[in-house]
Design an enzyme around this catalytic site. Structure first.
Site, PDB file in Angstrom:
ATOM      1  N   GLY A  70       0.703  -1.336   0.034  1.00 15.88           N
ATOM      2  CA  GLY A  70       0.089   0.003   0.033  1.00 15.88           C
ATOM      3  C   GLY A  70       0.879   1.156   0.038  1.00 15.88           C
ATOM      4  N   GLU A  86      -0.282   0.467  -6.152  1.00 23.08           N
ATOM      5  CA  GLU A  86       0.727   0.473  -4.884  1.00 23.08           C
ATOM      6  C   GLU A  86       1.004  -1.487  -4.986  1.00 23.08           C
ATOM      7  OE1 GLU A  86       2.640   2.211  -3.230  1.00 23.08           O
ATOM      8  OE2 GLU A  86       2.019   4.058  -3.599  1.00 23.08           O
ATOM      9  N   GLU A  90       4.837  -2.711  -5.489  1.00 19.40           N
ATOM     10  CA  GLU A  90       5.393  -3.491  -4.539  1.00 19.40           C
ATOM     11  C   GLU A  90       5.388  -4.828  -4.737  1.00 19.40           C
ATOM     12  OE1 GLU A  90       3.872  -2.187  -0.844  1.00 19.40           O
ATOM     13  OE2 GLU A  90       4.443   0.002  -1.007  1.00 19.40           O
ATOM     14  N   GLU A 136      11.502  -7.495   0.582  1.00 24.78           N
ATOM     15  CA  GLU A 136      11.023  -9.194   0.653  1.00 24.78           C
ATOM     16  C   GLU A 136       9.475  -9.055   0.601  1.00 24.78           C
ATOM     17  OE1 GLU A 136      11.888 -12.298   3.837  1.00 24.78           O
ATOM     18  OE2 GLU A 136      13.530 -10.826   4.007  1.00 24.78           O
TER      19      GLU A 136
END
Ligand SMILES: [Zn+2]
Length: 169
Positions: A70, A86, A90, A136
């Protein structure tokens, strides 16, 4: 953090009681500088084993902590678009919003109040890989969650498992 200068004209701001509250005021623009919450979104994304996807932060605040994918909304996008943008940035995943899980407030280092909007995503495509702001990623069972960076993110995860999770048959 507090704004010391007017973002429009650059003059040092003063304080003034307006509408019953002490507010920053630019006497040059004759304008109150209202402070409003900053909207951000996050996504509770589940795999087919009902595990939630978390990313490990590689930026401040809370570097090294896990959180939901997010981030802050951009102008000219809807909350749903912001959340899915997002997610893609990500984790590399393309998702589809199922529903709104909730809206809550949190506090931040720079912004006094963040308005956090949580969405549920159960349909997605792609293979996750850590991208922007994440070093990660991991899938977590609800009873084995790591410490989560933000209270609002933990709350959205709890809301999902308490109210919307269908136990495996
Ligand atoms: Zn000004």
């Amino acid at each position: 953090m507090e704004k010391k200068f007017c973002p429009y004209c650059g003059q040092r701001v003063t304080q003034k009681i307006i509408e019953g509250r002490n507010r920053r005021f630019c006497s040059s623009c004759n304008l109150p500088l209202y402070e409003n919450p900053i909207p951000a979104t996050c996504v509770v994304l589940l795999d087919d084993k009902n595990r939630v996807l978390l990313v490990k932060r590689n930026i401040e605040p809370k570097t090294g902590y896990w959180c939901l994918p997010g981030g802050f909304m951009e102008t000219r996008e809807t909350p749903e678009q912001g959340a899915l943008r997002e997610l893609k940035e990500e984790t590399g995943l393309c998702g589809k919003i199922d529903m709104l899980l909730g809206v809550m407030t949190g506090s931040g280092r720079i912004y006094n109040t963040i308005l956090m909007i949580g969405f549920l995503v159960r349909n997605f495509s792609g293979t996750p890989m850590a991208g922007d702001d994440a070093e990660e990623f991991g899938w977590f069972d609800p009873d084995r969650l790591p410490e989560i960076a933000f209270a609002s993110h933990s709350a959205f995860i709890r809301i999902y498992y308490a109210a919307y999770s269908v136990p495996p048959t």
